[in-house]
Design an enzyme around this catalytic site. Sequence first.
Site, PDB file in Angstrom:
ATOM      1  N   TRP A 162       0.834  -1.217   0.000  1.00  0.00           N
ATOM      2  CA  TRP A 162       0.000   0.000   0.000  1.00  0.00           C
ATOM      3  C   TRP A 162       0.859   1.253   0.000  1.00  0.00           C
ATOM      4  O   TRP A 162       0.501   2.265  -0.606  1.00  0.00           O
ATOM      5  CB  TRP A 162      -0.968  -0.018   1.187  1.00  0.00           C
ATOM      6  N   ASP A 163       2.006   1.181   0.682  1.00  0.00           N
ATOM      7  CA  ASP A 163       2.944   2.314   0.604  1.00  0.00           C
ATOM      8  C   ASP A 163       3.404   2.529  -0.836  1.00  0.00           C
ATOM      9  O   ASP A 163       3.531   3.668  -1.293  1.00  0.00           O
ATOM     10  CB  ASP A 163       4.176   2.038   1.482  1.00  0.00           C
ATOM     11  N   ILE A 164       3.681   1.439  -1.514  1.00  0.00           N
ATOM     12  CA  ILE A 164       4.165   1.544  -2.896  1.00  0.00           C
ATOM     13  C   ILE A 164       3.074   2.143  -3.783  1.00  0.00           C
ATOM     14  O   ILE A 164       3.320   3.065  -4.570  1.00  0.00           O
ATOM     15  CB  ILE A 164       4.594   0.152  -3.406  1.00  0.00           C
TER      16      ILE A 164
END
Lengths: 409, 409
Positions: A162-164
């Site tokens: 999700w960070d990516i």
Amino acid sequence: MNLNLLDLRVIESSAFIAAPLAGLTLAQFGADVIRVEMIGGGIDYGRLPLMPSGRSLYWTSLNKAKRSIAIDLRRPEGRELVQALVTAGGENAGILLTNIVSKWLDHGELAKARADVITCMIEGNQDGTTAVDYTVNAATGYPAMTGPGSIDAPVNHVLPAWDIACAFQAALAISAAVDRRRRSGMGAELRLALSDVAFTMLSHLGLASEAQLLGEARPSLGNHIYGAFGRDFATADGKRIMVAGISAAQWAALVKSCGMEAEIAALEGRLGKSFADESARFDAREAIAALVEGWCRARTLADIAVIFDRNRVCWGPYRTTPDLMANDPRVRLGNPVWETLDPVGIGAHRVAGSPLRTPAEPRGAMTPAPLLGQHTDEVLLGVLGLSSGAVGKLHDSGVVAGPERDPTA
Amino acid sequence: MNLNLLDLRVIESSAFIAAPLAGLTLAQFGADVIRVEMIGGGIDYGRLPLMPSGRSLYWTSLNKAKRSIAIDLRRPEGRELVQALVTAGGENAGILLTNIVSKWLDHGELAKARADVITCMIEGNQDGTTAVDYTVNAATGYPAMTGPGSIDAPVNHVLPAWDIACAFQAALAISAAVDRRRRSGMGAELRLALSDVAFTMLSHLGLASEAQLLGEARPSLGNHIYGAFGRDFATADGKRIMVAGISAAQWAALVKSCGMEAEIAALEGRLGKSFADESARFDAREAIAALVEGWCRARTLADIAVIFDRNRVCWGPYRTTPDLMANDPRVRLGNPVWETLDPVGIGAHRVAGSPLRTPAEPRGAMTPAPLLGQHTDEVLLGVLGLSSGAVGKLHDSGVVAGPERDPTA
């Protein structure tokens, strides 16, 4: 800068993964990304893994291709410098990327100094409460359907997916807002919550509608691919491979490679279904897998590779990351995406640039991650146009620092 | 279109996840995305999950906010129509997004008709061989460190994380190339291999350098967070929660909430370490987890929520996707990111738009995913400027079709 697609100057004030990765992505596309650092390093400067020198492989990997200015951000004079950097003139400038909530970097504040400023704020949740990849992921339902997982024994992903996703959305947001500003002169306040990135993806992939309309929680399928055929298999020499038969061509290649045409036809006949339909393959996945399993277990990885590659099967071996880096031709220097960098305190190794290729154009090389404050003087002189006397005073009063104050230098 | 950041017309010829998701992302940012479909539907039109009508929740979720033209792509006349759509005039047009290799959609071919054309091709591997999220992921090393996994018993992720990353990179690539074309007049051939997206990420996150320089394969840590403190815990009422103590503030909030100041101080004393250092927390993760585990197991989820939220702990419950959609306030309609759509053959449900918010600007609504060929006539008339007579002839000869030929209509 690998690519010359973007011509921007971005001021980045950030920590952890999403925002620094957004900045890295923009830098590799051609932007001049200037990281604003606390003197001595921010919250994630010493994050594992570390080299014996104390330099972080995490931090130096996420901050390649950027410049660094070290400022005492607790002092009003330091904060004014950052505001001045963000709102400095130039049609390619006036851009802030951050995930750090601070009143003095509010969009409204900055817009007073530069009306067409573009700010991109990455948040946990919209309401300002904290959320990180792990807590957001817990709410998506994915850990309950991963591997042997269930809602009572969830399995977290290790990749901060999700960070990516959030990072690349933020980079897109900035690129698109700059494009609009060139056309219209408008600035933009861009806000992106990590939880929204995750939950919108459930909608885009059909899981949110499935949950609402069919009321179904997808069960954990182990390593089976949902909706078609695919799974991991063991080889005769103790290796494991992933095999996928999603498209008709991939499925035909697999059947041919394993010489299982007769068995598959018999299975189709018994079930009254055609495996030309991928969902029929999914329904019969255990029976199909049993056939492939026996075939793989009787052959070595090398033998399987020859047969699968000849027939264009969609497959690949499982690797550890060291095995990948040592043995997979796709991460060698012959691939233009990879180059060698030699950051201070780290040593020479292969690093990746942007995965995007523009074959007709030359590709530039990156600079290694900077030391904290490595570009303090050139940024103050070149971007803010300060005199060397003024820069000297800022050093003397401790408002800014150069690389000598980097604890790992 | 949720946002008006992009003013583009993109011709999308695509299947599966990465390329359609790139198109959806661009559409939600404001682009006019026209999907070119085989009459009767392409390779993924019937992908699971399906509604009783036969319409796919997967396909209709990925193709919201787009227009659809249905063409017989096997015939030269059909292919010429697609080429004409891609190379039609207009400074916002001349853009192709595809993951389907076809000689007649080669960048060089299209550039003959429009020198400044922008094409974005998503590939499996650079060399043209096939690769999908599952086979690429197997090579990254992640399945060997997920959950209870090892290289001998890998655990696949279920989220197609590499497809998502690839999609957003492709959307960024198109936005950036359009921005450059506005400045310079240059077109661009953009190529993006799924395997490069994955392996470059290993470099950006520090795993590639760790593997090369330290020679280490990160072990599987179950649900522990690498490098700091965090894990899943059971509650007294049989629920599970994810708790993270990554930043100093998160860690302090957790210690305070669990009232474990004395135990933590004793542990620090015994180890001779300070948990102000996140890597010390990581090293002592089992001992810390034992303390948090006992505290959580003695309390219900509701009681824990009150205490954790009051102290701003970074945490969240594990949910199934239906539980999320039914009970999490972050996916309700009060969140501007969500809206209700009512696609033909599916029925009304909440769907997500772009996670990006531009608070100072009005947010537009999306259109539901089209039927195949729903916009055939308006695209031929409006984009190519054909006469209604010419459009009629294309229908009569079977080169194009309207929604009446959609098998689910």
